[in-house]
Design a protein around this motif. Structure first.
Motif, short mmCIF file in Angstrom:
data_model
loop_
_atom_site.label_atom_id
_atom_site.label_comp_id
_atom_site.label_asym_id
_atom_site.label_seq_id
_atom_site.Cartn_x
_atom_site.Cartn_y
_atom_site.Cartn_z
N LEU A 44 -52.73 4.92 39.08
CA LEU A 44 -52.60 5.56 40.40
C LEU A 44 -51.34 5.08 41.12
O LEU A 44 -50.69 5.85 41.82
CB LEU A 44 -53.84 5.25 41.24
CG LEU A 44 -55.13 5.94 40.79
CD1 LEU A 44 -56.33 5.41 41.58
CD2 LEU A 44 -55.02 7.45 40.97
N SER A 47 -48.40 6.83 39.56
CA SER A 47 -48.41 8.23 39.98
C SER A 47 -47.93 8.38 41.41
O SER A 47 -47.14 9.28 41.72
CB SER A 47 -49.83 8.80 39.84
OG SER A 47 -49.89 10.12 40.33
N THR A 48 -48.40 7.50 42.28
CA THR A 48 -47.99 7.55 43.69
C THR A 48 -46.49 7.32 43.83
O THR A 48 -45.81 8.01 44.59
CB THR A 48 -48.75 6.49 44.51
OG1 THR A 48 -50.16 6.73 44.42
CG2 THR A 48 -48.33 6.51 45.98
#
Length: 226
Positions: A44, A47-48
């Motif tokens: 995550l 991805s961020t």
């Protein structure tokens, strides 16, 4: 504040449910979930970072933010102080879990823009969506770290509540426009990756010492506004 209250409530409920499941899990499965949380944080976080750095108008800002924030955090020894306080009551594992959970709950478009839309337009759609995601995430965290993860709900409430009040006082979304959210999310993504590395015992980056880095984009946009 309805959206923030619902979001906080979902974290509390998710934590309680996850804690009940934790009692029936053997150490083997707890270890598996522990690793799952670390891998999820890294995924995550990456991805961020990647999704927001491409839209960044100031691609060097996150480097300055980490450098300046890291120096300030190290001088204050934020990571050491918080971990000692948490470990005193519940152990080192919970400290890492809380750091990761708070970053995942608080750093993201839903959790930053949501309170602004709620304050300015009465639109809680973002916050209700975020609440649903956090309900599931908090269950998984609680099966790994236990009831102590409920404190992450208080952190989220203060975070979103502060953004809500600032938006109400300023009565403008200029500060929290998409460009600001992008720059903040770039820094936040790196911190989420850092917490994942700590969970997996790959590298203790002392993530909390870098929290002041989140304030650097804010200061930059305030100065830029003047």
């Amino acid at each position: 504040m309805l959206g923030t209250i619902v979001n906080t409530g979902c974290i509390i409920v998710g934590t309680l449910v996850g804690t009940l499941f934790k009692k029936g899990l053997s150490d083997k499965y707890r270890s598996t979930l522990f690793n799952a949380m670390g891998l999820a944080c890294i995924a995550l976080g990456c991805s961020t970072f990647t999704s927001n750095i491409a839209k960044s108008e100031y691609p060097v800002l996150f480097i300055l933010s980490l450098a300046i924030g890291g120096v300030i955090g190290t001088a204050l020894d934020i990571d050491g102080r918080v971990k000692k306080l948490t470990a005193k009551f519940a152990g080192d594992g919970l400290a890492n879990g809380l750091i990761s959970a708070c970053l995942l709950y608080c750093i993201g478009t839903f959790s930053i823009v949501g309170p602004v839309l709620s304050a300015l337009k009465g639109d809680n759609t973002f916050l209700f969506t975020n609440a649903t995601l956090d309900l599931v995430t908090s269950m998984v965290f609680a099966t790994t770290y236990g009831i102590g993860m409920i404190f992450a709900g208080a952190v989220l409430f203060c975070w979103q509540g502060s953004i809500y009040m600032i938006a109400k006082i300023c009565a403008s979304d200029a500060l929290l426009a998409s460009t600001f959210v992008n720059e903040l999310s770039v820094v936040g993504g790196i911190l989420i990756v850092s917490s994942g590395l700590s969970i997996l015992s790959i590298k203790d980056c002392k993530t909390l010492n870098y929290l002041p880095a989140l304030l650097v984009p804010l200061v930059w946009f305030l100065i830029k506004g003047f």
